[in-house]
Design a protein around this motif. Structure first.
Motif, PDB file in Angstrom:
ATOM      1  N   LEU A 130     149.569  27.597-105.047  1.00 33.18           N
ATOM      2  CA  LEU A 130     149.640  28.202-106.379  1.00 33.18           C
ATOM      3  C   LEU A 130     150.948  28.953-106.520  1.00 33.18           C
ATOM      4  CD1 LEU A 130     147.833  31.542-106.425  1.00 33.18           C
ATOM      5  CD2 LEU A 130     147.294  29.973-104.589  1.00 33.18           C
ATOM      6  N   VAL A 131     151.305  29.279-107.753  1.00 24.61           N
ATOM      7  CA  VAL A 131     152.504  30.050-108.056  1.00 24.61           C
ATOM      8  C   VAL A 131     152.052  31.396-108.602  1.00 24.61           C
ATOM      9  CG1 VAL A 131     154.651  30.120-109.388  1.00 24.61           C
ATOM     10  CG2 VAL A 131     153.747  27.922-108.582  1.00 24.61           C
ATOM     11  N   LEU A 132     152.649  32.470-108.079  1.00 22.73           N
ATOM     12  CA  LEU A 132     152.292  33.828-108.492  1.00 22.73           C
ATOM     13  C   LEU A 132     153.480  34.544-109.111  1.00 22.73           C
ATOM     14  CD1 LEU A 132     150.401  35.055-105.293  1.00 22.73           C
ATOM     15  CD2 LEU A 132     149.371  34.499-107.497  1.00 22.73           C
ATOM     16  N   ARG A 133     153.183  35.426-110.068  1.00 22.29           N
ATOM     17  CA  ARG A 133     154.176  36.347-110.612  1.00 22.29           C
ATOM     18  C   ARG A 133     153.461  37.638-110.985  1.00 22.29           C
ATOM     19  NH1 ARG A 133     155.385  33.977-116.717  1.00 22.29           N
ATOM     20  NH2 ARG A 133     153.350  34.536-117.579  1.00 22.29           N
ATOM     21  N   SER A 134     154.208  38.714-111.110  1.00 22.78           N
ATOM     22  CA  SER A 134     153.636  39.997-111.498  1.00 22.78           C
ATOM     23  C   SER A 134     153.167  39.934-112.951  1.00 22.78           C
ATOM     24  CB  SER A 134     154.690  41.096-111.356  1.00 22.78           C
ATOM     25  OG  SER A 134     154.216  42.300-111.915  1.00 22.78           O
ATOM     26  N   ASP A 135     152.073  40.634-113.232  1.00 20.43           N
ATOM     27  CA  ASP A 135     151.615  40.705-114.621  1.00 20.43           C
ATOM     28  C   ASP A 135     152.180  41.934-115.336  1.00 20.43           C
ATOM     29  OD1 ASP A 135     150.125  42.859-113.703  1.00 20.43           O
ATOM     30  OD2 ASP A 135     148.180  41.943-114.077  1.00 20.43           O
ATOM     31  N   GLY A 136     152.995  42.713-114.619  1.00 28.59           N
ATOM     32  CA  GLY A 136     153.614  43.896-115.207  1.00 28.59           C
ATOM     33  C   GLY A 136     152.726  45.121-115.228  1.00 28.59           C
ATOM     34  N   GLU A 137     151.505  44.977-114.729  1.00 30.05           N
ATOM     35  CA  GLU A 137     150.552  46.091-114.734  1.00 30.05           C
ATOM     36  C   GLU A 137     149.972  46.344-113.348  1.00 30.05           C
ATOM     37  OE1 GLU A 137     147.636  45.168-117.705  1.00 30.05           O
ATOM     38  OE2 GLU A 137     149.122  45.104-119.305  1.00 30.05           O
ATOM     39  N   GLY A 138     150.681  45.908-112.310  1.00 30.55           N
ATOM     40  CA  GLY A 138     150.225  46.123-110.945  1.00 30.55           C
ATOM     41  C   GLY A 138     149.419  44.981-110.363  1.00 30.55           C
ATOM     42  N   GLY A 139     149.170  43.958-111.135  1.00 24.85           N
ATOM     43  CA  GLY A 139     148.436  42.789-110.668  1.00 24.85           C
ATOM     44  C   GLY A 139     149.313  41.549-110.690  1.00 24.85           C
ATOM     45  N   TYR A 140     148.681  40.392-110.589  1.00 29.44           N
ATOM     46  CA  TYR A 140     149.414  39.131-110.562  1.00 29.44           C
ATOM     47  C   TYR A 140     148.784  38.122-111.503  1.00 29.44           C
ATOM     48  CZ  TYR A 140     151.883  40.820-106.480  1.00 29.44           C
ATOM     49  OH  TYR A 140     152.655  41.552-105.635  1.00 29.44           O
ATOM     50  N   GLU A 141     149.608  37.156-111.904  1.00 29.36           N
ATOM     51  CA  GLU A 141     149.156  35.992-112.651  1.00 29.36           C
ATOM     52  C   GLU A 141     149.452  34.772-111.789  1.00 29.36           C
ATOM     53  OE1 GLU A 141     149.942  37.042-117.269  1.00 29.36           O
ATOM     54  OE2 GLU A 141     151.702  36.503-116.090  1.00 29.36           O
TER      55      GLU A 141
END
Length: 92
Positions: A42-53
Motif C-alpha cells: 500500500l501507499v501511505l501519506r500523512s492526513d495532516g492531522e496526525g494520522g495517515y491515508e
C-alpha cells in the motif's frame, strides 16, 4: 497506460489490521511511503492531522505504480519550488 496521481483514491489508514507494517521505500522528505503489511502492499501519506491515508492496497505491482505516480508529482512540486526561489527580481 501510466497511472496518474490525481486518479488515486485515498482512504483513512486503518492501523488496527493485523501484521507488522514494513516501509519499503520513502520519498525524499518522507511525505509518501511504499509499505507492506499482512501480505499486501500500500501507499501511505500523512492526513495532516496526525494520522495517515492509504491508497492502492493490494499487489506489489499496483502499489508500486501508485507510489511512482505520487512520487513523480511530489518531485515536480519540489522542482517548481526550487525554480520559484531561484528566480530573482530584476533591480531597477
Amino acid at each position: 497506460m501510466e497511472l496518474a496521481a490525481a486518479d488515486l483514491v485515498w482512504e483513512p489508514y486503518n492501523s488496527t489490521r493485523g501484521g507488522t507494517l514494513r516501509i519499503r521505500s520513502t520519498s525524499c522528505c518522507g511525505a509518501v511511503e511504499l509499505a507492506f503489511r499482512a501480505g499486501q502492499y500500500l501507499v501511505l501519506r500523512s492526513d495532516g492531522e496526525g494520522g495517515y491515508e492509504e491508497t492502492s492496497r493490494g499487489t506489489r505491482h499496483r502499489a508500486v505504480a501508485a507510489y511512482t505516480a505520487v512520487v513523480r508529482e511530489h518531485w515536480q512540486t519540489h522542482a517548481n519550488e526550487r525554480k520559484r526561489h531561484s528566480i530573482r527580481p530584476e533591480r531597477a
